[in-house]
Design an enzyme around this catalytic site. Structure first.
Site, PDB file in Angstrom:
ATOM      1  N   PRO A 137       0.818  -1.203   0.000  1.00 23.73           N
ATOM      2  CA  PRO A 137       0.000   0.000   0.000  1.00 23.73           C
ATOM      3  C   PRO A 137       0.846   1.245   0.000  1.00 23.73           C
ATOM      4  O   PRO A 137       1.817   1.365   0.739  1.00 23.73           O
ATOM      5  CB  PRO A 137      -0.791  -0.101   1.293  1.00 23.73           C
ATOM      6  N   GLU A 138       0.450   2.158  -0.850  1.00 28.35           N
ATOM      7  CA  GLU A 138       1.036   3.490  -0.870  1.00 28.35           C
ATOM      8  C   GLU A 138       0.003   4.432  -0.270  1.00 28.35           C
ATOM      9  O   GLU A 138      -0.995   3.985   0.265  1.00 28.35           O
ATOM     10  CB  GLU A 138       1.404   3.856  -2.318  1.00 28.35           C
TER      11      GLU A 138
END
Length: 283
Positions: free
Chosen positions: A2-3
């Site tokens: 996840p960014e």
DNA sequence: AGCACCACCTGTGGGC
DNA sequence: TGCCCACAGGTGGTGC
């Protein structure tokens, strides 16, 4: 995995679901998931704490409690899933179970086990223990002018390395960096020093635009990412370069290339991002 | 300062 | 079909 857009999607979903709830005793199926303090102390400290709200800095999720803060970083394959039943059978790679006193539960799953949890006492500990090497949030804490000032200290960096550096600014990861550089038409190897003021503004607005769109579409699910309710993201269907090696550029029709920059797989269009190639060489 | 390389983990997909 | 290797959304440490 996840960014910033994925973590922000989780934050927005989770906040109304668990604010006001009180933690029961956590179950640490893989104790090493807890980075700080030691596992026993972590469990003891968290039990009985009530959630005030959920914040985010870069890719860190900050669950603010009536006393202390629960911090979560999902690294590559972490998932934080809310469920109103304690049945964990469908949770693959379950590492930590965080039950609430009302029978609902937050599951932390993580195939590769890179993700970490912290329980820290206050803002001071947060900055000293967890966010030691984390710069301002690139989405919430940086206006264009400050962004340009920070760039002046990083003249020699290549654009891709710069955006991936969480100390420069927190939140960008490999997918959104490639998408951002494609949008503004800059080569990933280009150096900060080669940008004129107008181009630094373009870079800033591309960062904002790509993150905003990522959030709008609920993040990118390449393989493992799920939102807090278990939903898939949608932004993988909007990607212009990432994962499109050999496919046609949407702007010019030339094939997208893949190379390695800053140790990461890097996708770009050699035609649309060919500007200032003389600036990409040298040291 | 910036970068290359390794380490941490487990699973999957492509090539042979 | 089956095996092996490269690679995967992130970050921290080391050494040049």
């Amino acid at each position: 995995m996840p960014e910033l857009p994925e973590v922000e999607t989780i934050r927005r979903e989770l906040d109304p679901l668990i604010t006001g709830k009180t933690f029961a005793l956590p179950l640490l199926h893989i104790p090493s998931t807890v980075e700080y303090p030691c596992p026993d102390e972590f469990s003891r400290a968290l039990k009985g704490r009530t959630i005030k709200n959920i914040a985010r800095k870069g890719k860190y999720l900050l669950i603010n409690l009536d006393r202390g803060i629960l911090v979560v970083h999902l690294r590559m394959t972490g998932n934080l899933i809310y469920s109103d039943s304690e049945n964990s059978r469908q949770q693959r790679f379950l590492r930590v179970t965080l039950p609430f006193t009302d029978g609902t539960v937050l599951f932390y799953s993580d195939m590769r086990r890179f993700g970490r949890l912290w329980y820290i006492a206050d803002e001071v500990e947060l900055n000293e223990i967890v966010l030691k090497r984390v710069g301002p949030d690139i989405y919430n804490e940086l206006d264009c002018e400050t962004f340009q000032q920070l760039l002046e200290k990083r003249e020699k960096s290549r654009l891709k390395s710069l955006l991936l550096d969480q100390k420069f600014a927190a939140g960008m990861g490999n997918i959104y960096t490639d998408e951002c550089l494609y949008r503004c038409g800059f080569h990933p190897l280009r150096r900060v020093s080669s940008l004129n003021p107008d181009e630094t503004r373009q870079l800033y607005s591309s960062v904002r635009a790509v993150l905003e769109e990522g959030i709008k579409y609920g993040g990118t699910t390449f393989r493992d990412y799920r939102s807090a309710s278990g939903a898939l993201g949608d932004f993988q269907n909007k990607l212009a370069v990432y994962g499109r090696k050999g496919e046609k550029c949407f702007k010019c029709g030339n094939p997208i290339q893949k190379t390695i920059v800053a140790g990461r797989g890097t996708y770009y269009c050699p035609h649309c991002q060919a500007n200032n190639m003389e600036e990409t060489g040298g040291q």
